[in-house]
Design a protein around this motif. Sequence first.
Motif, PDB file in Angstrom:
ATOM      1  N   GLY A 111     -38.415  76.449-100.170  1.00  0.00           N
ATOM      2  CA  GLY A 111     -37.801  75.240 -99.666  1.00  0.00           C
ATOM      3  C   GLY A 111     -37.860  74.073-100.631  1.00  0.00           C
ATOM      4  O   GLY A 111     -37.282  73.039-100.373  1.00  0.00           O
ATOM      5  N   ASN A 149     -31.843  69.377-103.611  1.00  0.00           N
ATOM      6  CA  ASN A 149     -31.362  68.703-102.397  1.00  0.00           C
ATOM      7  C   ASN A 149     -31.277  67.184-102.561  1.00  0.00           C
ATOM      8  O   ASN A 149     -31.689  66.418-101.670  1.00  0.00           O
ATOM      9  CB  ASN A 149     -32.261  69.039-101.206  1.00  0.00           C
ATOM     10  N   SER A 196     -39.370  68.897 -93.814  1.00  0.00           N
ATOM     11  CA  SER A 196     -39.041  69.202 -92.422  1.00  0.00           C
ATOM     12  C   SER A 196     -40.332  69.171 -91.618  1.00  0.00           C
ATOM     13  O   SER A 196     -41.296  69.856 -91.958  1.00  0.00           O
ATOM     14  CB  SER A 196     -38.384  70.577 -92.314  1.00  0.00           C
ATOM     15  N   LEU A 211     -38.378  69.856 -98.710  1.00  0.00           N
ATOM     16  CA  LEU A 211     -36.956  70.133 -98.861  1.00  0.00           C
ATOM     17  C   LEU A 211     -36.421  69.478-100.126  1.00  0.00           C
ATOM     18  O   LEU A 211     -35.479  69.970-100.736  1.00  0.00           O
ATOM     19  CB  LEU A 211     -36.182  69.605 -97.650  1.00  0.00           C
ATOM     20  N   ARG A 212     -37.025  68.366-100.478  1.00  0.00           N
ATOM     21  CA  ARG A 212     -36.596  67.656-101.679  1.00  0.00           C
ATOM     22  C   ARG A 212     -37.810  66.971-102.300  1.00  0.00           C
ATOM     23  O   ARG A 212     -38.555  66.274-101.612  1.00  0.00           O
ATOM     24  CB  ARG A 212     -35.543  66.613-101.298  1.00  0.00           C
TER      25      ARG A 212
END
Length: 259
Positions: free
Chosen positions: A10, A14, A79, A96-97
């Motif tokens: 993950g 992004n 998340s 996520l980023r």
Amino acid sequence: MTTPPSAAAGDGTNDHLVQSTDPDHPANLIPSLCAKFWTLGWVTGTGGGASIRNDDLVYIAPSGVQKELMKPSDIYVLSLAAQQSQSLHPRQRVYLRRPPTLKPSQCTPLFLAAFTKRGAGCCIHTHSHWAVLVTLLLEAHGSAEFRINNLEQIKGFGRGPGKAGNLGYHDTLVIPVIENTAHEEDLTEFLEEAMDRYPDAYAVLVRRHGVYVWGETVHKAKTQCESLDYLFQLAVEMKQLGLAWITDIAPTVPTRSAA
């Protein structure tokens, strides 16, 4: 104690998650708020920070960045649901980023505690010297609570999660104090314990360190952080003047009803 690395799964680029022309987008709002906090002396050097939750997405200021110079591209995103995985070590994070050259904030698990245990939408951490001074005054008296009443600014605080309305002028505001640790992330369990003991509190002081403040929205978290810092400064100055933080003042009642 060695901190396990963030989980690789993950951890994509992004960048779209932090790109928006909306000034109220979390990736824009966090740098803006931190710049304002810097002018107040709350985030001197690289200390302090802020995090905003937007549904399942959590946006977090990084570590080691001067807060007045922070950019949207510096922001971490994760998340909230993904952090609940049983396969993750308690200190692991799935981002996520993440910025390629920065480090995650050690405040991250404390911010997450505000989101998971309080349903907060924003959590702010400051190194305000008024907050630190209050903890020192309380330490001198062997106290682990900041208590103050009969002041107008107390109205800036809600009565507690799920409760309607704000505290009143005659109510007593109570903020727990936890002891500091050598590593900030080690504060997490003590912060969570304080949340359990004080279910109506919107803040926790950290002895000789600063304060964590949260709210249902960014607006409420900011309002409560400002109100609390005002009360901390007032409390320090009251102590210098020999004035008590807790007083017994009878409510003033109008002698005649309004026409």
